[in-house]
Design an enzyme around this catalytic site. Structure first.
Site, PDB file in Angstrom:
ATOM      1  N   LYS A  50       0.845  -1.207   0.000  1.00 41.08           N
ATOM      2  CA  LYS A  50       0.000   0.000   0.000  1.00 41.08           C
ATOM      3  C   LYS A  50       0.874   1.249   0.000  1.00 41.08           C
ATOM      4  CE  LYS A  50      -3.969  -2.294   2.092  1.00 41.08           C
ATOM      5  NZ  LYS A  50      -4.834  -2.562   3.234  1.00 41.08           N
ATOM      6  N   GLN A  94      -4.737  -0.906   9.287  1.00 43.53           N
ATOM      7  CA  GLN A  94      -4.668  -2.260   8.739  1.00 43.53           C
ATOM      8  C   GLN A  94      -5.284  -3.247   9.737  1.00 43.53           C
ATOM      9  OE1 GLN A  94      -3.723  -3.018   5.648  1.00 43.53           O
ATOM     10  NE2 GLN A  94      -4.153  -5.181   5.953  1.00 43.53           N
ATOM     11  N   ASP A 117     -10.983   3.321   3.775  1.00 44.22           N
ATOM     12  CA  ASP A 117     -11.337   1.905   3.728  1.00 44.22           C
ATOM     13  C   ASP A 117     -12.847   1.700   3.791  1.00 44.22           C
ATOM     14  OD1 ASP A 117      -9.617  -0.180   3.346  1.00 44.22           O
ATOM     15  OD2 ASP A 117      -8.855  -0.179   5.391  1.00 44.22           O
TER      16      ASP A 117
HETATM   17  N1  GUN Z   1      -7.101  -6.531   6.079  1.00 42.27           N
HETATM   18  C1  GUN Z   1      -7.412  -7.322   5.039  1.00 42.27           C
HETATM   19  N2  GUN Z   1      -7.969  -6.596   4.048  1.00 42.27           N
HETATM   20  C2  GUN Z   1      -8.017  -5.310   4.478  1.00 42.27           C
HETATM   21  C3  GUN Z   1      -8.483  -4.096   3.908  1.00 42.27           C
HETATM   22  O1  GUN Z   1      -8.981  -4.019   2.796  1.00 42.27           O
HETATM   23  N3  GUN Z   1      -8.351  -2.998   4.686  1.00 42.27           N
HETATM   24  C4  GUN Z   1      -7.813  -3.045   5.928  1.00 42.27           C
HETATM   25  N4  GUN Z   1      -7.722  -1.915   6.612  1.00 42.27           N
HETATM   26  N5  GUN Z   1      -7.376  -4.155   6.491  1.00 42.27           N
HETATM   27  C5  GUN Z   1      -7.481  -5.280   5.760  1.00 42.27           C
END
Ligand code: GUN
Length: 293
Positions: A50, A94, A117
């Site tokens: 990311k 995350q 998100d």
């Molecule tokens: N953990 C697994 N997929 C995601 C996601 O799309 N966003 C976040 N913040 N955590 C995750």
């Protein structure tokens, strides 16, 4: 193999290029803050990707790490500080957070305007109400991939397996927003294989390696595999592992009409949609015109 492969890697690269072009036309680069708590190896890999791809799209990414033993109030304090920081346009926490931390309480401190998100109560409420807002990234990626096969999803029967807050529930609502007829299946669903066989588009999002077998899939159906599961790969040597989806790819590829691979399907779309959300959040916050993305 009868199924056409849905190339998530290439489709995500196109979206990232469009995001980068939009960023280059903004008055200044948006800033994304990424919060990682603890040492979950998969989360570390995701966060690294990311951060890297945010920079490649011409945006500023700032990584904030807290140790495994961080307290609830430390995590909440960091998220609240980032929410209040006028320099920051988007904040991503995350998930999963380490055991013992209350994710909902952490997300409650996140400014919904920066929720790239789409996980806050405001984002979820706006999705349910059909109001514009920041949508969760993985479900959004699923819809984009499905639309590369079915330009118009009106009336298509979509079966989503899994009802998680991160994927299953929002994916069902996003497909509904596209006028699909959606069945939300889960671990208590009766006769799951038969329901899946009635799907025009099947979206397994449960995290059970190779669960969806060939006889769960109607010949010609589209399958969007959200699962990313690490399993032992003893054929490749002691201690080796490989990634597989929730779909038994080798069997289903001879039945489905179109199918996403794992890796290289939904995974890359999640980050591309995150970058898009970061641009949208920055434009809304700063009163810049929204680019069409
Ligand atoms: N953990 C697994 N997929 C995601 C996601 O799309 N966003 C976040 N913040 N955590 C995750």
């Amino acid at each position: 193999m009868t199924a056409a492969l849905i190339d998530g890697k290439a489709i995500a690269a196109d979206l990232r290029a469009a995001v980068a072009a939009a960023v280059s036309r903004l008055p200044r680069a948006p800033t994304l803050a990424v919060v990682l708590v603890g040492e979950n190896p998969a989360s570390q890999v995701y966060v690294r990707s990311k951060v890297k791809q945010t920079a490649e799209a011409g945006m500023v990414s700032k990584e904030f790490r807290l140790p495994l033993g961080a307290s609830q109030s430390e995590v909440e304090g960091l998220v609240q500080a980032l929410s209040a920081d006028p320099e920051i346009d988007g904040v991503l926490v995350q998930l999963p957070l380490p055991q013992g931390l209350d994710e909902a309480a952490v997300l409650a401190g996140l400014d919904p305007a920066k929720d790239v998100d789409g996980l806050t109560e405001i984002a979820a409420g706006r999705l349910v109400l059909g109001k514009p807002g920041l949508r969760p990234c993985t479900p959004e990626g699923c819809v984009i991939l499905a639309k590369t096969v079915h330009e118009d999803l009106t009336g298509a029967h979509v079966v989503v397996i899994g009802r998680s807050i991160l994927v299953g529930k929002p994916a069902s609502l996003l497909f509904l927003e596209q006028n699909a007829t959606v069945s939300m299946a889960h671990s208590k669903t009766k006769n799951l294989p038969a329901l899946c066989r009635s799907a025009d588009i099947l979206v397994p999002a449960v995290g059970r390696p190779l669960m969806v077998k060939a006889d769960w899939v109607r010949p010609g159906a589209t399958v969007i595999d959200v699962g990313i599961n690490r399993v032992p790969a003893s054929d490749q040597g002691e201690g080796k592992t490989r990634l597989v989806g929730d779909v038994d790819f080798d069997a289903v590829k001879d039945v489905a009409g179109a199918l996403t691979p794992v890796p290289g399907g939904v995974g890359p779309m999640t980050i591309a949609c995150l970058l898009r959300n970061t641009v949208i959040a920055a434009c809304r916050r700063r009163g810049w015109p929204l680019p069409s993305l």
